[in-house]
Design an enzyme around this catalytic site. Structure first.
Site, mmCIF file in Angstrom:
data_model
loop_
_atom_site.group_PDB
_atom_site.id
_atom_site.type_symbol
_atom_site.label_atom_id
_atom_site.label_comp_id
_atom_site.label_asym_id
_atom_site.label_seq_id
_atom_site.Cartn_x
_atom_site.Cartn_y
_atom_site.Cartn_z
ATOM 1 N N SER A 128 0.826 -1.187 -0.013
ATOM 2 C CA SER A 128 0.031 -0.024 0.041
ATOM 3 C C SER A 128 0.873 1.219 -0.164
ATOM 4 O O SER A 128 1.930 1.277 0.762
ATOM 5 C CB SER A 128 -0.988 0.030 1.131
ATOM 6 O OG SER A 128 -1.378 1.271 1.375
ATOM 7 N N HIS A 178 -1.678 -2.191 -3.841
ATOM 8 C CA HIS A 178 -2.883 -2.204 -2.937
ATOM 9 C C HIS A 178 -3.126 -0.668 -2.858
ATOM 10 O O HIS A 178 -2.632 0.121 -2.247
ATOM 11 C CB HIS A 178 -2.500 -2.902 -1.352
ATOM 12 C CG HIS A 178 -3.648 -2.555 -0.473
ATOM 13 N ND1 HIS A 178 -4.494 -3.712 -0.135
ATOM 14 C CD2 HIS A 178 -4.042 -1.661 0.429
ATOM 15 C CE1 HIS A 178 -5.386 -3.608 0.807
ATOM 16 N NE2 HIS A 178 -5.337 -2.361 1.142
ATOM 17 N N ASP A 201 -5.474 2.048 -1.397
ATOM 18 C CA ASP A 201 -6.576 2.428 -0.499
ATOM 19 C C ASP A 201 -7.405 3.653 -0.983
ATOM 20 O O ASP A 201 -7.000 4.791 -0.823
ATOM 21 C CB ASP A 201 -6.039 2.762 0.757
ATOM 22 C CG ASP A 201 -5.245 1.148 1.523
ATOM 23 O OD1 ASP A 201 -5.779 0.470 1.712
ATOM 24 O OD2 ASP A 201 -3.921 1.339 1.544
ATOM 25 N N MET A 248 -10.700 5.993 0.131
ATOM 26 C CA MET A 248 -11.282 6.516 1.292
ATOM 27 C C MET A 248 -12.061 7.672 0.979
ATOM 28 O O MET A 248 -11.613 8.682 0.076
ATOM 29 C CB MET A 248 -10.311 6.931 2.450
ATOM 30 C CG MET A 248 -9.253 5.756 2.720
ATOM 31 S SD MET A 248 -8.112 6.221 4.022
ATOM 32 C CE MET A 248 -7.255 4.687 4.255
ATOM 33 N N HIS A 262 -9.087 -1.321 -2.460
ATOM 34 C CA HIS A 262 -9.541 -1.554 -1.219
ATOM 35 C C HIS A 262 -10.520 -0.180 -0.812
ATOM 36 O O HIS A 262 -9.984 0.603 -0.619
ATOM 37 C CB HIS A 262 -8.675 -1.820 -0.107
ATOM 38 C CG HIS A 262 -9.104 -1.865 1.278
ATOM 39 N ND1 HIS A 262 -8.156 -1.663 2.368
ATOM 40 C CD2 HIS A 262 -10.370 -2.108 1.834
ATOM 41 C CE1 HIS A 262 -8.833 -1.759 3.217
ATOM 42 N NE2 HIS A 262 -10.270 -1.837 3.252
ATOM 43 N N MET A 274 -12.836 2.011 0.972
ATOM 44 C CA MET A 274 -13.240 2.097 2.354
ATOM 45 C C MET A 274 -14.229 3.280 1.998
ATOM 46 O O MET A 274 -13.862 4.537 2.381
ATOM 47 C CB MET A 274 -11.950 2.594 3.304
ATOM 48 C CG MET A 274 -11.292 1.386 3.556
ATOM 49 S SD MET A 274 -9.539 1.673 3.935
ATOM 50 C CE MET A 274 -8.887 1.650 2.449
ATOM 51 N N MET A 311 -9.558 -6.816 7.928
ATOM 52 C CA MET A 311 -8.628 -5.842 8.542
ATOM 53 C C MET A 311 -8.024 -6.017 9.755
ATOM 54 O O MET A 311 -8.414 -6.524 10.856
ATOM 55 C CB MET A 311 -9.333 -4.597 8.699
ATOM 56 C CG MET A 311 -9.977 -3.963 7.332
ATOM 57 S SD MET A 311 -8.644 -3.536 6.274
ATOM 58 C CE MET A 311 -7.680 -2.068 7.356
ATOM 59 N N ASP A 341 -4.769 -6.985 6.513
ATOM 60 C CA ASP A 341 -4.236 -5.724 5.888
ATOM 61 C C ASP A 341 -4.285 -4.957 7.375
ATOM 62 O O ASP A 341 -5.167 -4.774 8.047
ATOM 63 C CB ASP A 341 -5.220 -4.903 5.041
ATOM 64 C CG ASP A 341 -4.937 -3.697 4.539
ATOM 65 O OD1 ASP A 341 -3.799 -3.290 4.893
ATOM 66 O OD2 ASP A 341 -5.905 -2.911 4.071
HETATM 67 C C1 DX5 Z 1 -5.765 1.147 6.381
HETATM 68 C C2 DX5 Z 1 -5.516 0.433 4.957
HETATM 69 C C3 DX5 Z 1 -4.168 -0.205 5.163
HETATM 70 C C4 DX5 Z 1 -2.952 0.352 5.508
HETATM 71 C C5 DX5 Z 1 -1.964 -0.386 5.439
HETATM 72 O O1 DX5 Z 1 -7.121 1.878 6.362
HETATM 73 O O2 DX5 Z 1 -6.531 -0.168 4.326
HETATM 74 O O3 DX5 Z 1 -3.876 -0.882 3.810
HETATM 75 O O4 DX5 Z 1 -2.514 1.395 4.579
HETATM 76 O O5 DX5 Z 1 -0.646 0.274 5.874
HETATM 77 P P1 DX5 Z 1 0.061 -0.235 7.376
HETATM 78 O O6 DX5 Z 1 0.934 -1.304 7.002
HETATM 79 O O7 DX5 Z 1 0.976 0.951 7.582
HETATM 80 O O8 DX5 Z 1 -0.931 -0.476 8.462
HETATM 81 ZN ZN ZN Z 2 -5.953 -1.335 2.750
#
Ligand code: DX5
Ligand code: ZN
Length: 220
Positions: free
Chosen positions: A12, A37, A39, A41, A70, A72, A141, A179
């Site tokens: 990520s 990956h 993320d 949001m 992913h 969110m 998660m 994750d």
């Molecule tokens: C959190 C994300 C993860 C995160 C992973 O909301 O979905 O993918 O960024 O990063 P680390 O390894 O720093 O927890």
């Molecule tokens: Zn993630």
């Protein structure tokens, strides 16, 4: 135990400096990681906003390895077309973010696209058992979603075991991704519990030897 399954590592870019995105992608490529990956949001499902379709599409275009999303976000179904247009080959939405996960999985049924759900730490594994036949990946998660760099919640190991046993009982070889806070200190336990994909962000970018880090996560 799940040692026979191939373990993949996904990285990520969430916690990195986006001005340096090209260099960070280069670091991911050089490390031999399996995928990127992404993320996504929305500031509603989680109290943070990361990046949207346009930056995601740029990352996919520049990436030499597959990219997975992913999501969110609330109402993830509304974003599927825009997400898929970026060129990602996997889309995971939160089971807590929709009342109609079967319909959402159905909407994601496209050739060459892996689909699945992500599950918050406090959401029981039981909530995804009815969905297992309709998905490729369950992402558990191991931190509350929204931010990189948080500490791993150890209760995740029990959830990985529970999910792997349920999938085995149903005769399904689903991918179990984990994750949040994944690093060298918990990777072995996660693999032994039945995880098949490990996603890492900050620990990867902290590592002095990124390829050694990726190999260690895979158990090589
Ligand atoms: C959190 C994300 C993860 C995160 C992973 O909301 O979905 O993918 O960024 O990063 P680390 O390894 O720093 O927890
Ligand atoms: Zn993630």
């Amino acid at each position: 135990m799940n040692k026979a399954q191939h373990i993949t590592v996904s990285i990520s870019v969430l916690s990195t400096d986006f001005v340096q995105l090209g260099a960070n992608l280069q670091r991911i490529h050089m490390s031999g990681a399996d995928s990127v990956h992404l993320d996504i949001m929305d500031g509603r499902f989680v109290p943070n906003i990361s990046f949207g379709w346009s930056i995601a599409a740029d990352i996919v275009k520049a990436s030499r390895i597959p990219c997975g999303a992913h999501l969110m976000i609330e109402r993830p179904e509304d974003a599927f077309d825009a997400m898929l247009a970026t060129g990602v080959n996997e889309v995971l939405f939160h089971v807590e973010a929709t009342r109609f996960p079967f319909r959402a999985l159905d909407l994601l049924k496209r050739p060459g696209i892996r689909r699945g759900v992500a599950v918050n730490p406090a959401t029981p594994v039981a909530s995804v058992i009815p969905l297992l036949e309709s998905l490729d990946t369950v992402l558990l998660m191991s931190v509350e979603p929204g931010f990189g760099g948080q500490p791993f919640l150890p209760g995740t190991l029990t959830k990985v075991r529970e999910l792997r046993s349920a999938a085995d009982r149903a005769g399904l070889s689903i991918r179990i991704a984990v994750d949040g806070g994944v690093d060298m200190s918990n990777a072995t336990a996660l693999r032994d519990a039945g995880a098949t994909e490990l996603s890492a962000g900050s620990a990867f970018f902290r590592a002095t030897d990124p390829s050694a880090f990726v190999r260690a996560l895979r158990g090589e």
